[in-house]
Design a protein around this motif. Structure first.
Motif, mmCIF file in Angstrom:
data_model
loop_
_atom_site.group_PDB
_atom_site.id
_atom_site.type_symbol
_atom_site.label_atom_id
_atom_site.label_comp_id
_atom_site.label_asym_id
_atom_site.label_seq_id
_atom_site.Cartn_x
_atom_site.Cartn_y
_atom_site.Cartn_z
ATOM 1 N N SER A 78 0.855 -1.150 -0.181
ATOM 2 C CA SER A 78 0.026 0.079 -0.035
ATOM 3 C C SER A 78 0.750 1.243 0.130
ATOM 4 O O SER A 78 2.020 1.267 0.672
ATOM 5 N N ALA A 79 0.443 2.370 -0.537
ATOM 6 C CA ALA A 79 1.071 3.640 -0.676
ATOM 7 C C ALA A 79 0.257 4.392 0.560
ATOM 8 O O ALA A 79 0.826 5.368 1.008
ATOM 9 N N ALA A 101 5.010 -1.084 2.911
ATOM 10 C CA ALA A 101 4.751 0.204 2.287
ATOM 11 C C ALA A 101 6.407 0.559 1.843
ATOM 12 O O ALA A 101 7.284 0.179 2.582
ATOM 13 N N SER A 102 6.588 1.467 0.935
ATOM 14 C CA SER A 102 7.625 2.239 0.860
ATOM 15 C C SER A 102 7.997 3.126 2.103
ATOM 16 O O SER A 102 7.248 3.679 2.659
ATOM 17 N N ALA A 105 6.822 6.501 2.013
ATOM 18 C CA ALA A 105 5.472 6.843 1.852
ATOM 19 C C ALA A 105 5.003 7.889 2.842
ATOM 20 O O ALA A 105 5.816 8.434 3.687
ATOM 21 N N ASP A 126 9.996 2.094 -4.450
ATOM 22 C CA ASP A 126 8.783 2.809 -4.326
ATOM 23 C C ASP A 126 7.664 1.469 -4.366
ATOM 24 O O ASP A 126 7.704 0.440 -3.652
ATOM 25 N N HIS A 127 6.350 1.929 -4.717
ATOM 26 C CA HIS A 127 5.150 0.948 -4.382
ATOM 27 C C HIS A 127 5.238 -0.197 -5.252
ATOM 28 O O HIS A 127 4.875 -1.218 -4.622
#
Length: 326
Positions: A78-79, A101-102, A105, A126-127
């Motif tokens: 998830s972002a 998550a990143s 984020a 990233d995502h």
């Protein structure tokens, strides 16, 4: 009706599963915005709920199925908004929720995931890196992997927004939908084509994260090497083929907008609607700002899809936006 993966009967049934806190969200005409935009504008407000985004409409269905029939553990990438929604829905039903998550984020989103008792794993990158890690965890631990937009429940949960739009007593010409992975756009788009086919369905994505929009226009999956946008909730790089197939059937157009227009849209929603929103939620307003002639004399509904934003970033962004109304 185009044959998407979605089913309108299942979407209607989903309303019986979703917590009422996420249903029948406000839909109202915002006349204060109209002089600045040159058209009639209604807002579908998906932020007035416990997780401040539309995502729980889908996670409520997933969590209900798992609680009744499936493994008691679930993982997602998830972002931020999906993870928060899954944590909320899972905690309510006693599920073990892991969110990947990143580490870059939005901090406010990550803080809320932790506060909802989910296990949070942060990854570099990233995502898309988070998606790969979530899949690896699901394989290793033998638990349910929730994949946003690919899992039909995320699309059909979002589609309940479409039911509420279609049931509105006020007719409108166009619905503007933020486009990321595609759950919101395919869900709402499916219902519009089924129940209100005269309504134009337009998706909006940032110019800096254009993969799904390019895919829609070229009618094939187009990936990008990077995504550079403040609208982190829609910053995917690898469209899912099955989701694109659905989107091709239900979307009438897909537009790209500049970062300056997204920020201007956030400022307009702040100044004229009293709303603090995350960048993804301002994509519809940004599209109107960049296409005034196209939407002039039309009644447009924009789905304000989330308000989870770092407040310092928010103030910095809107401070750069013009304050004039033309």
């Amino acid at each position: 009706m185009p044959q998407t993966r979605l089913d309108t009967a299942r979407i209607r049934a989903a309303r019986q599963v979703i917590d009422p806190a996420f249903l029948d969200t406000p839909l109202y005409r915002c006349e204060a915005l109209e002089p600045a935009l040159g058209c009639a504008v209604s807002i579908k407000l998906e932020t007035a709920n416990p997780v401040r985004s539309f995502k729980a409409r889908g996670t409520e269905i997933v969590a209900s199925l798992l609680a009744d029939h499936g493994p008691q553990a679930v993982v997602c990438a998830s972002a931020g908004n999906l993870g928060q929604a899954l944590a909320w829905s899972g905690r309510r039903r006693g599920l073990d929720v892991t969110v990947v998550a990143s580490r870059h984020a939005t901090a406010a989103k990550l803080d809320r995931i932790r506060a909802l008792d989910a296990r949070l794993e942060l990854v570099d990158g990233d995502h898309e890196t988070a998606r790969k890690r979530a899949a690896a965890i699901a394989r290793r631990d033998g638990i349910r992997l929730l994949e946003d937009s690919l899992d039909i429940q995320t699309c059909e949960g979002a589609a309940t927004i479409g039911l509420e739009l279609a049931d509105s007593t006020t007719p409108f010409d166009t619905v503007l939908i933020a486009l990321g992975g595609g759950a919101l756009a395919t869900g709402v788009g499916h219902v519009m084509k089924d129940l209100a086919p005269e309504t134009e369905v337009i998706c909006v994505q940032p110019l800096g994260a254009p993969a799904m929009t390019h895919s829609w226009h070229q009618r094939r999956v187009v990936t990008t090497d990077s995504a550079r946008t403040i609208a982190d909730g829609v910053a995917g790089r690898y469209p899912i083929p099955a989701v694109l197939d659905d989107l091709l059937l239900v979307a009438d157009d897909a537009l790209l907008v500049q970062e300056t227009s997204i920020i201007a849209g956030m400022r307009k929603l702040h100044d004229h609607a009293g709303l603090i929103v995350e960048p993804s939620a301002a994509l519809g307003i940004a599209a109107i700002l960049e296409n005034r002639d196209r939407f002039a004399e039309r009644h447009v509904v924009t789905i304000v899809c989330g308000s989870n934003v770092n407040i310092d970033d928010y103030h910095r962004w809107i401070a750069t936006a013009p304050t004039h109304t033309s």
